[in-house]
Write an enzyme that holds these catalytic residues in place. Sequence first.
Site, PDB file in Angstrom:
ATOM      1  N   THR A  30      58.439 124.440  16.180  1.00  0.00           N
ATOM      2  CA  THR A  30      58.111 123.395  16.849  1.00  0.00           C
ATOM      3  C   THR A  30      59.030 123.177  18.102  1.00  0.00           C
ATOM      4  OG1 THR A  30      59.468 121.692  15.848  1.00  0.00           O
ATOM      5  CG2 THR A  30      57.355 121.959  14.901  1.00  0.00           C
ATOM      6  N   ASP A  31      60.165 123.906  18.099  1.00  0.00           N
ATOM      7  CA  ASP A  31      60.942 123.722  19.615  1.00  0.00           C
ATOM      8  C   ASP A  31      60.304 124.044  20.608  1.00  0.00           C
ATOM      9  OD1 ASP A  31      61.554 126.442  18.840  1.00  0.00           O
ATOM     10  OD2 ASP A  31      63.868 126.192  19.010  1.00  0.00           O
ATOM     11  N   GLY A  85      69.433 134.335   9.382  1.00  0.00           N
ATOM     12  CA  GLY A  85      68.553 133.277   9.681  1.00  0.00           C
ATOM     13  C   GLY A  85      69.236 132.115  10.028  1.00  0.00           C
ATOM     14  N   SER A  87      73.626 133.250  13.499  1.00  0.00           N
ATOM     15  CA  SER A  87      74.822 133.843  13.926  1.00  0.00           C
ATOM     16  C   SER A  87      74.872 134.227  15.321  1.00  0.00           C
ATOM     17  CB  SER A  87      75.064 135.215  13.087  1.00  0.00           C
ATOM     18  OG  SER A  87      73.954 136.139  13.247  1.00  0.00           O
ATOM     19  N   SER A  88      73.784 134.644  15.917  1.00  0.00           N
ATOM     20  CA  SER A  88      73.848 134.788  17.667  1.00  0.00           C
ATOM     21  C   SER A  88      74.227 133.630  18.268  1.00  0.00           C
ATOM     22  CB  SER A  88      72.690 135.600  17.864  1.00  0.00           C
ATOM     23  OG  SER A  88      71.485 134.880  17.513  1.00  0.00           O
ATOM     24  N   ASP A 133      68.629 126.632  18.073  1.00  0.00           N
ATOM     25  CA  ASP A 133      69.628 127.160  17.538  1.00  0.00           C
ATOM     26  C   ASP A 133      71.037 126.977  18.213  1.00  0.00           C
ATOM     27  OD1 ASP A 133      67.585 128.508  16.136  1.00  0.00           O
ATOM     28  OD2 ASP A 133      67.934 130.505  16.923  1.00  0.00           O
TER      29      ASP A 133
HETATM   30  C1  GLA Z   1      64.393 130.935  15.375  1.00  0.00           C
HETATM   31  C2  GLA Z   1      64.577 130.404  17.074  1.00  0.00           C
HETATM   32  C3  GLA Z   1      64.347 129.048  17.166  1.00  0.00           C
HETATM   33  C4  GLA Z   1      63.178 128.288  16.361  1.00  0.00           C
HETATM   34  C5  GLA Z   1      62.985 128.997  15.073  1.00  0.00           C
HETATM   35  C6  GLA Z   1      61.801 128.703  14.493  1.00  0.00           C
HETATM   36  O1  GLA Z   1      65.463 130.476  14.907  1.00  0.00           O
HETATM   37  O2  GLA Z   1      65.678 131.162  17.852  1.00  0.00           O
HETATM   38  O3  GLA Z   1      64.268 128.776  18.626  1.00  0.00           O
HETATM   39  O4  GLA Z   1      61.962 128.646  17.363  1.00  0.00           O
HETATM   40  O5  GLA Z   1      63.109 130.211  15.096  1.00  0.00           O
HETATM   41  O6  GLA Z   1      61.799 127.215  14.170  1.00  0.00           O
END
Ligand code: GLA
Length: 386
Positions: A33-34, A121, A124-125, A169
């Site tokens: 959704t971001d 997921g 880490s980056s 993130d």
């Molecule tokens: C990754 C992306 C985020 C976001 C998620 C899914 O982590 O880096 O920006 O889009 O996927 O919600």
Amino acid sequence: MRDLIKVFQEKFNASPTAGASAPGRLEILGNHTDYNEGIVLSCAVDQRTSVVMAANHSSMVQLYDLRAGESAVFDVQNLTNTIRPKWANYPAGVVSELQARQLSVGGFDAVISSNVPLSAGMSSSAAFETAILFGLMQLYKLDVTSADAARIGQGVENNFLGVKTGLLDQFSSIFGVSNSFILSDFRTVEVLGTIPMTGNAGILVVNSMQKHDLVDSAYNERRAACESAAAKLAARHQTVKTLRDVSGELLESEKSLLTDIEYRRAKHVVQECERVRRAVEYLKNNDLQSFGALWWESHESSRVNFENSTPALDKIVEFSHQLPGALGARLSGGGFGGITVHLVQNDHLAEYQDKITGLYKDYCNITPETIVCHPGKGAVSETLTA
Ligand code: GLA
């Protein structure tokens, strides 16, 4: 920090003058959704990337990563995204994004360490980019707001590395609050509130240890489908700018405007925003059963509508339904492999962890990494004195 300072002194024969650390994150609800300017419930975790650094009065950056046991070198006057080892492209990207904002930095030496699981997921980056950025902000006294710091990290991914990720993130890594979920709005780019995690349940991460080969291109494709769906709806409705503005009713009534793929991608995003809103209400009422049920719903929508799940992630979530203490489970983050997150009653956490490990091992002969995660605090930096 103390260990890092010691290694720095040994490697570079000098003392570091700035230190910083930044956590990984978990996406709790609000999947993809971001970049649709939606809302997300997330948290930073206890696992962090730490860095100590000092300016070296040249144009060269010299890095040593303790976890990999590797060094890397690059020139701030000649930045490319083809540096080896590959991890050094993240700090190079940070320098490049700073330069793009007329915030130039000179050469520096740095030692890095991290316990954020890699390629899983848990971002880490983002933890790495944010730790380097906070270190440089401290070292060069750069005036950057927290929201812009998140944009710089996102810029590394979007502009330097070519992955069209949103702000989630880096934002979670910067704004994380101990023992709390954060509710973020990616239209206004602000934290709307923090919601304390109740004492009765814990979060267990179960890593599938499998990753799709084409994660980046699949991610970019999903984003493109969301944007084309939004553009078609916006052409008919002035109130729509992004999928953030689309209600479930509007989407159903305009279904014929969209391809089947666009419709299902949009449906996932629209419903995820709705799930975030419901989650906040459930958490306020301490209703963990209903909160967790949203996790299962979210995963089902990833599986069917957004198609960012994998057979292994589906299997793990399927197992969760039969386990004692299970309240909910879903994939977390971009998808296409990596981790699942599980909400589990505290009393059953240890047993749950054992059982899911055994079930997954029986399924594919891979032992999943499992981590009990605690919501942790966001990025910090400090001046170090010798
Ligand atoms: C990754 C992306 C985020 C976001 C998620 C899914 O982590 O880096 O920006 O889009 O996927 O919600």
